[in-house]
Design a protein around this motif. Structure first.
Motif, PDB file in Angstrom:
ATOM      1  N   LYS A 113      -0.456  -6.200   5.572  1.00 26.92           N
ATOM      2  CA  LYS A 113       0.877  -5.724   5.943  1.00 26.92           C
ATOM      3  C   LYS A 113       1.532  -6.547   7.050  1.00 26.92           C
ATOM      4  CE  LYS A 113       1.022  -0.872   4.686  1.00 26.92           C
ATOM      5  NZ  LYS A 113       0.992   0.529   5.111  1.00 26.92           N
ATOM      6  N   GLY A 163     -11.902  -3.098 -12.946  1.00 25.17           N
ATOM      7  CA  GLY A 163     -11.889  -1.659 -13.165  1.00 25.17           C
ATOM      8  C   GLY A 163     -12.654  -0.868 -12.117  1.00 25.17           C
ATOM      9  N   LYS A 164     -13.203  -1.550 -11.148  1.00 26.35           N
ATOM     10  CA  LYS A 164     -13.936  -0.828 -10.097  1.00 26.35           C
ATOM     11  C   LYS A 164     -12.955  -0.235  -9.101  1.00 26.35           C
ATOM     12  CE  LYS A 164     -18.259  -3.404  -9.996  1.00 26.35           C
ATOM     13  NZ  LYS A 164     -19.533  -3.479  -9.314  1.00 26.35           N
ATOM     14  N   GLU A 201      -3.891  -4.218 -12.409  1.00 19.35           N
ATOM     15  CA  GLU A 201      -5.034  -4.042 -11.512  1.00 19.35           C
ATOM     16  C   GLU A 201      -5.645  -5.382 -11.099  1.00 19.35           C
ATOM     17  OE1 GLU A 201      -6.380   0.346 -13.211  1.00 19.35           O
ATOM     18  OE2 GLU A 201      -7.640  -1.386 -13.638  1.00 19.35           O
ATOM     19  N   ALA A 202      -5.341  -6.425 -11.840  1.00 18.17           N
ATOM     20  CA  ALA A 202      -5.829  -7.752 -11.445  1.00 18.17           C
ATOM     21  C   ALA A 202      -5.194  -8.096 -10.104  1.00 18.17           C
ATOM     22  CB  ALA A 202      -5.469  -8.782 -12.502  1.00 18.17           C
ATOM     23  N   ARG A 203      -6.028  -8.423  -9.128  1.00 18.05           N
ATOM     24  CA  ARG A 203      -5.526  -8.619  -7.761  1.00 18.05           C
ATOM     25  C   ARG A 203      -5.402 -10.111  -7.471  1.00 18.05           C
ATOM     26  NH1 ARG A 203      -3.421  -3.731  -6.825  1.00 18.05           N
ATOM     27  NH2 ARG A 203      -4.844  -2.253  -7.772  1.00 18.05           N
ATOM     28  N   GLY A 215      -4.187   2.923 -10.107  1.00 22.35           N
ATOM     29  CA  GLY A 215      -4.893   1.815  -9.478  1.00 22.35           C
ATOM     30  C   GLY A 215      -4.139   1.152  -8.341  1.00 22.35           C
ATOM     31  N   ARG A 216      -2.928   1.651  -8.042  1.00 20.60           N
ATOM     32  CA  ARG A 216      -2.167   1.054  -6.932  1.00 20.60           C
ATOM     33  C   ARG A 216      -2.899   1.306  -5.611  1.00 20.60           C
ATOM     34  NH1 ARG A 216       4.003   3.037  -7.545  1.00 20.60           N
ATOM     35  NH2 ARG A 216       4.278   1.629  -5.781  1.00 20.60           N
ATOM     36  N   PRO A 217      -2.751   0.391  -4.663  1.00 22.74           N
ATOM     37  CA  PRO A 217      -3.413   0.611  -3.369  1.00 22.74           C
ATOM     38  C   PRO A 217      -2.823   1.835  -2.667  1.00 22.74           C
ATOM     39  CG  PRO A 217      -2.670  -1.670  -3.571  1.00 22.74           C
ATOM     40  CD  PRO A 217      -2.062  -0.908  -4.713  1.00 22.74           C
ATOM     41  N   GLU A 263      -3.368   4.149   0.949  1.00 26.94           N
ATOM     42  CA  GLU A 263      -4.061   4.297   2.228  1.00 26.94           C
ATOM     43  C   GLU A 263      -4.123   5.752   2.622  1.00 26.94           C
ATOM     44  OE1 GLU A 263      -1.956   3.158   5.873  1.00 26.94           O
ATOM     45  OE2 GLU A 263      -0.203   2.681   4.666  1.00 26.94           O
ATOM     46  N   CYS A 266       0.822  -1.216   0.000  1.00 27.14           N
ATOM     47  CA  CYS A 266       0.000   0.000   0.000  1.00 27.14           C
ATOM     48  C   CYS A 266       0.861   1.273   0.000  1.00 27.14           C
ATOM     49  CB  CYS A 266      -0.837  -0.035   1.273  1.00 27.14           C
ATOM     50  SG  CYS A 266      -2.498   0.558   1.071  1.00 27.14           S
ATOM     51  N   GLY A 290      -7.343  -5.258 -16.533  1.00 29.44           N
ATOM     52  CA  GLY A 290      -6.744  -5.551 -15.223  1.00 29.44           C
ATOM     53  C   GLY A 290      -5.471  -6.365 -15.352  1.00 29.44           C
ATOM     54  N   TYR A 326      -8.062   0.820  -3.971  1.00 27.41           N
ATOM     55  CA  TYR A 326      -7.328   0.385  -5.151  1.00 27.41           C
ATOM     56  C   TYR A 326      -8.326   0.174  -6.287  1.00 27.41           C
ATOM     57  CZ  TYR A 326      -8.854  -4.345  -3.752  1.00 27.41           C
ATOM     58  OH  TYR A 326      -9.603  -5.432  -3.378  1.00 27.41           O
ATOM     59  N   VAL A 327      -7.806   0.098  -7.486  1.00 28.95           N
ATOM     60  CA  VAL A 327      -8.663  -0.245  -8.614  1.00 28.95           C
ATOM     61  C   VAL A 327      -8.551  -1.751  -8.827  1.00 28.95           C
ATOM     62  CG1 VAL A 327      -9.183   0.124 -11.049  1.00 28.95           C
ATOM     63  CG2 VAL A 327      -8.371   2.025  -9.642  1.00 28.95           C
ATOM     64  N   ASP A 328      -9.687  -2.396  -8.909  1.00 31.86           N
ATOM     65  CA  ASP A 328      -9.707  -3.857  -8.950  1.00 31.86           C
ATOM     66  C   ASP A 328      -9.668  -4.390 -10.388  1.00 31.86           C
ATOM     67  OD1 ASP A 328      -9.721  -6.391  -7.950  1.00 31.86           O
ATOM     68  OD2 ASP A 328     -11.567  -6.162  -6.799  1.00 31.86           O
ATOM     69  N   THR A 329      -9.561  -5.702 -10.479  1.00 29.99           N
ATOM     70  CA  THR A 329      -9.468  -6.404 -11.752  1.00 29.99           C
ATOM     71  C   THR A 329     -10.526  -5.950 -12.758  1.00 29.99           C
ATOM     72  OG1 THR A 329      -8.887  -8.297 -10.351  1.00 29.99           O
ATOM     73  CG2 THR A 329      -9.234  -8.729 -12.700  1.00 29.99           C
TER      74      THR A 329
END
Lengths: 821, 821
Positions: free
Chosen positions: B30, A221-222, B20-22, A282-284, A286, A32, B15, A216-219
């Motif tokens: 962490k 695109g959300k 973006e694909a998680r 889209g990176r996490p 915080e 993050c 993604g 974050y932006v998910d797989t």
């Protein structure tokens, strides 16, 4: 009842003490990024420029965005259900970052870096220039001619909104005309008048867990935001507005939470957090704010000033009251005028005036911390004003405050102008029980004619509190239940656990309806707006009432599906079966001897002039399913099948595989009022300005209690909060609009040392509107504490403290002024 | 069709390329601890003691558990649906950690520490003593008299299970008796026989993402495991078995995944991971194994040996076949005997023998890597054996392999012994199209009589593949759909995306049924067993077929609810409305001119002796909803209402608030067969042992394609895998049972340089059993590649390569033996 009404241990008790409870911060991913908000250092003005060039060179800095970069979209932040009618929508008056600075601490830029140290180093290298205007920190400054309008596009002055409510004849005539009519009726010499100006302080919520989120932006695109919030579904919609993205592209997750008290019924930094992850590919990212930021840059309780006047007769009959009230709304609308309107409503409704009441209230923008929702949503302020006035009347007119309230308070069967009816009315019974418990009469007598520096007093205050927001706004809730292979179940809701015990009482309700024991009912504590059945969230003390109905309705549907499958397995009609303690049993006719007669319940309250309710009289006929307790009213006979065997078969049968789930919406169109009061006995050491609370008793009628022990804990928490509100808490600003005590060292919340034993009395009056006879409990306990303390100090010393908090400094000054010390 | 049948871009394409694909590892919190499994360094024996005292002193070590600490519970690991009948349950033959060591790399202890370095330092300080037995690495060693039984409590010898299938007259008489009968009928001189021994290699799946998981105990006491798995719901049940916890106390989350190919259709280290977090007080613990561990301590494809015999006539008619097959199952049962049984079945069914076929197969425990599910579940082995035999017959009997297959392959309308019927039969049409594409006749002629060191060959192989596991096992699937405020929707399933494109095709199906465009259909890619509708997962090429039915059924229900609400808003009967491209439209009668006539579709396949299906003839009448395309068959008229406006009203209406969702179970009791074949043209450089594939064509009938481009990609992937299987892949062991090439340097999978252009041909024959006329596609592409290559080498060189892989070394040795070089 098998589960409801029992003091089962909190379902999250173990998780809380072992650390297994997973808060937003516990789940942040390893990789993050960290964001830091840059706040304005002026209280009113405009950002002219932000030079980020040096800051961007700091190693670890990934992105810096300023108020000049963000979308040109103004959005609202209130945690209100949406309305499809624009006129009923919340005020949109802020951007993700604001070029126009409206308070000290306004959000003007944000830095994203690999770690917090890089953020702070970068922040120091930003070069920011401002155009500065005069701060308008107080309501008077904001309303003074020539004051800068903070939101000139929305309001030419700084008046956010104004309300004028009138009841009774005051709807037609004015106060002076009423006075003339009364003089004709009672004789002018029989009339007395009382005026007063009462003020409450701006305070902070002080939840333990700060406002925190990560995104974050998910797989798919959300943009996915995990936040410590009370209102995940509302947050989803607001983030959508703030970003200009369709709501389907937003997902909000709410894990375990460390308190909210209404501050997290607002959208705080989550839209910015969402924007920052998008800005970082889209990176996490915080975004956890500090305690200092939380105190001035989130939301506060409205500081209010109420100017009141009352007309009453020499024998203690209220004839008319007026109030002109001003709420300091701070820099942004947040909940807009709703809280101030609530102040005006409750001031008007809590007592009955023969000629009615005029209640005018104004919310004012100022260049200071934004005010928003806080436990009881304006009602503590309303009751402080109303009940200071009552005791000042009593002191002036020589009335006993208990008797005066008995004579003049809101009556049985009262229907508010919006149609909410006091179905299970118990105000007077609450007062009676509280008075008896504290020894009101004896104490009032014993404390007469005291002298010397240390004096004793006894005081009281009453409240009424509606349940949820119907019909002002939408009350809707969905629930889903899912059977597991071992015969246990999940309950999925979006009414959030925020420390108040919601998860536990929903577990009990689900167990009650389904016959699956509470240890096998797993409440899904984490909400996920992509999946969790819609519900507006935790606020308005609505959950056991509104969401409780959804749980009940869903439980009935779920139980029906289970019994249908049992009927298939056992080849017996479903009507002959019931679920009892994880078993499918034969259903025997209910034993008449154990059936509860509602009339008998009400018989305990001789004085309650209200008849037991006939179900067919319920205003909303559609809702009859909620009054139906279905097969749980049967008596279990022979056990036929274990739920585990049923579940395994339903999952894995080669002839009929069926995954038993149920999902329903309950649109709640009912409401009711909870009642209660506080009684305080205290000692005032006048030279020290020290108040020692000897006894404090809260009496509550919240209908039937789902979990008495949790109810008591809820009341204790509210009472402690009320004591802080009464005696010590105030968020202070200097004349330039700079906060003076935005930290927990200087902002004084009570500690365990400051809190006496807290006594609670419950009247469990079955309310026909509640799914289990229950009604609001979450917020009420805080309401009447401060005015009861104030009135006890008045009783002890004869000094009317008209401004909160009643700190030692203020008390000493007041006692000196009166020549008492 | 609006969405189905179109090559829309993968929903996860963006993604995947943006990051973006998680994946499971991206979401590890962490504060996660790290676990490392300690593996045995002997292949067969027993752990006598593990002294952890020095290892525990390593800074950062939190916990060390050994095979002497774990629960005394043996559990199964197969990714099979559960059966409530114990006789049909999978074999439970391993513990979380095993004291009895059954392979080199068996799991005997685990170390949990703050970081991996501490784990490795601690591992070096463990003092382990063993009692060692003789390794039994091969099937012959395991079956030899006096071999140590690996699981003496379950089996006195090392035979896991044995199957003997017989078809036709061979059900009554034996091969020799059939031969006598044939001699009477055809004359003894008209009969020919062929024998052969064919072997396939043990190979590793080589998915890019390793087996990885992380786990913690959640607020509600549930152990929550996030894993890269194909089968989250099955995993939940198996973890429950392994820990002895009720299934409701287990929660499995499956995020985006980096490949599985069947290895992740087994339960790998997740039960241990769950145990470790419990052992560490619920703290998050991650367990990611290395590539080396993945190759020997997870699962592999069964190495098999098939000893076969065939009787046929001089004019090319198959009369009888027998097979005695042995599968090396490795140290643990995993999928047990199911894969071997599948080998026996397909060998038997793929061709028609006048007198029938005897197919005996045995799975054998050995002290080597456990064999489990891998793409096509034994069928590649079965087809390799069957189609080597066919080409060896053709070579000996002088038949054209294409004609021989046309004459003897499984026929139209074939019904397997378990009742699966070849409804949309196209085997011969597939062959015809493949032959035409490669120029079979010309090439076979052209390649006759070659000389010299470099020769050309053309070969082929055919396959049949059933869809899903019905009726052998349970096929059940649930789906849930959720409407968003913007008129978009979520689709929630537990049929997992594992790279194959499931999320995309389900999106298309949901769009097709609901009328909501695919860009507004959000598939919930992450499964959560607490919430996601039950489905057994990704395997058996079942998803578009089995789960597709659930999507269709749910979509019909969801659409109905939307149209009911539209009917309420518009005050028009729902039957007059349809959803088309995110709008509620008037529904006009379907235009007869655009209606598809099923008979016309079949007319394209003149040779298919199968009549279009009458829907009422479907075996499962209940399922008729799945054949109903409902209002999508109407023609859209005037647009009346936008879905967004409908959704907003449904959510926020003060008169009728309803959160539109639907959830259904579809119990699938249908099955069908997919057909296809491979054709290969290649060049063999005999002195170099080098095979160059000039052309390779796969022909598939998988029914109607949901997404042609993805279908092609799926086939390409399978063909590449088949080429590796044919030419280079083999996991090797030394005589002591130690792996020799457990890494991607020494285990040779093909690279982009090794793969020629891959050609695909599809026959889109509408299958009446499929929800959209579709049937299995995921696994079939790998099946017939290796035997087609083998047969092309035979055609080129006359050398029958009877063992996979056909490495340069083996080829050179074979050519030398034949005196060709």
């Amino acid at each position: 009842m098998e589960s409801v009404g029992k003091s089962m241990k909190r379902v999250d008790a173990r998780g809380k003490v072992t650390g297994e409870a997973r808060y937003a911060n516990d789940l942040k991913p390893k990789n993050c990024l960290t964001a830091k908000v840059v706040h304005a250092t002026i209280a009113n003005g405009r950002v002219l420029s932000i030079d980020t060039s040096e800051a961007e060179k700091v190693p670890g800095v990934v992105k810096i965005v300023t108020c000049f970069d963000v979308p040109d979209i103004e959005f609202p932040t209130a945690g209100h259900p949406w309305s499809v009618e624009p006129a009923h929508q919340d005020i949109a008056d802020r951007k993700l970052l604001n070029e126009r600075v409206r308070l000290y601490g306004d959000d003007i830029a944000a830095i994203v870096a690999t770690d917090n140290v890089a953020c702070e180093r970068a922040e120091r290298l930003l070069k920011i220039s401002y155009e500065e205007y005069d701060p308008i920190v107080t309501v008077d400054e904001a309303l003074s001619p020539g004051a800068t309008p903070l939101h000139p596009n929305l309001r030419k002055d700084n008046v956010l909104l104004h309300t004028s409510f009138r009841s009774g004849e005051l709807g037609e005539i004015d106060y002076e005309q009423a006075k003339e009519k009364a003089a004709q009726k009672y004789g002018a010499d029989q009339l007395l008048e009382q005026t007063g100006v009462y003020k409450t302080a701006r305070i902070a919520h002080c939840h333990i867990e700060l406002a925190t989120s990560w995104a974050y932006v998910d797989t798919n695109g959300k943009v996915t935001v995990t936040s410590s919030t009370q209102i995940p579904h509302i947050m989803r919609r607001v983030i959508s507005q703030a970003l200009g993205w369709p709501v389907g592209k937003i997902r909000v997750i709410k894990p375990y939470i460390g308190g909210g008290f209404g501050n997290k019924q607002d959208i705080l930094y989550e839209p910015l957090n969402a924007y920052l992850t998008i800005a970082c590919g889209g990176r996490p990212v915080e975004l956890e704010i500090s305690r200092e930021e939380c105190m001035v840059s989130t939301r506060t309780r409205h500081a209010v000033r109420g100017e009141v006047k009352a007309l009453y007769t020499r024998d203690g009959k209220l004839l008319a009251r007026t109030m002109d009230e001003y709420s300091n709304g701070g820099a942004y609308a947040s909940h807009g005028h709703a809280i101030t309107a609530s102040i005006a409503t409750i001031f008007k409704d809590l007592y009955h005036d023969e000629y009615g009441c005029r209640s005018d209230a104004t919310t004012v923008y100022t260049s200071s911390a934004t005010a928003g929702a806080m436990r009881a949503y304006g009602v503590p302020q309303a009751v402080f004003i109303a009940d200071c006035l009552v005791d000042d009347i009593c002191a002036a007119g020589g009335f006993d405050p208990l008797k005066f309230r008995m004579d003049n308070c809101v009556g049985a069967g009262f229907s508010a102008s919006n149609g909410i009816t006091y179905y299970s009315y118990s105000m007077k019974e609450c007062m009676r029980r509280g008075a008896e418990a504290i020894g009101w009469e004896e104490k009032r007598k014993a404390y007469e004619g005291q002298t010397g520096p240390v004096r004793h007093g006894v005081g009281m205050s009453i409240f009424m509190y509606k349940v949820g927001v119907h019909p002002i706004s939408l009350e809707t809730s969905s629930a889903r239940m899912i059977l597991n292979q071992d015969g246990s179940m999940q309950v999925e809701l979006s009414a959030t656990e925020i420390g108040q015990g919601a998860d536990t009482v929903f577990t009990q309700m689900a167990s009650e309806i389904t016959g699956i024991t509470p240890d096998r009912v797993y409440i899904v504590s984490t909400q996920d707006t992509d999946l969790s059945p819609f519900d507006t969230g935790a606020y308005a003390s609505r959950q056991t009432f509104v969401t409780g109905k959804a749980v009940k309705k869903c439980g009935i549907e779920f139980r029906k599906k289970i019994l249908d499958y049992a009927s298939y397995m056992l080849d017996r009609p479903a009507e002959e079966l019931m679920i009892w303690q994880n078993r499918i049993c034969e259903k025997l006719p209910e034993d008449e001897s154990t059936k509860i007669d509602p009339a008998a319940v009400w018989a305990d309250f001789p004085d309650v002039d209200f008849k037991p309710f006939d179900l067919k009289d319920l205003p909303n006929g559609e809702d009859s399913i909620l009054r139906d307790t279905g097969n749980i009213e049967g008596r279990p006979g022979k056990a036929l099948l274990d739920m585990k065997d049923l579940a395994q078969t339903a999952f894995y049968s080669l002839s009929r595989s069926e995954h038993i789930t149920a999902e329903v919406t309950s649109h709640c169109k009912e409401n009711s009022f909870a009642s209660g009061c506080s009684f305080v006995d205290l000692t005032v050491d006048m030279p020290l300005g020290k108040v020692k609370i000897n006894r404090i008793i809260n009496v509550h009628d919240s209908g039937r209690l789902i979990n008495p022990q949790l109810a008591q804990a809820q009341v204790h928490g509210g009472m402690a909060m009320g004591i802080g509100y009464a005696l010590s808490e105030e968020l202070l600003y200097d004349a330039k609009g700079r906060p003076l005590n935005d930290n927990l060292l200087d902002f004084k919340i009570p500690t365990a040392m400051d809190i006496p034993d807290l006594e609670t009395i419950f009247l469990e009056l079955d309310d026909p509107m509640g799914p289990f006879g229950n009604k609001a409990l979450g917020e009420p306990p805080v309401i009447s504490v401060a005015p009861a303390i104030r009135n006890a100090i008045l009783n002890a010393t004869g000094v009317a403290m008209n401004e909160l908090p009643m700190t030692p400094q203020r008390l000493v000054e007041a006692f000196k002024e009166k020549g008492l010390i």
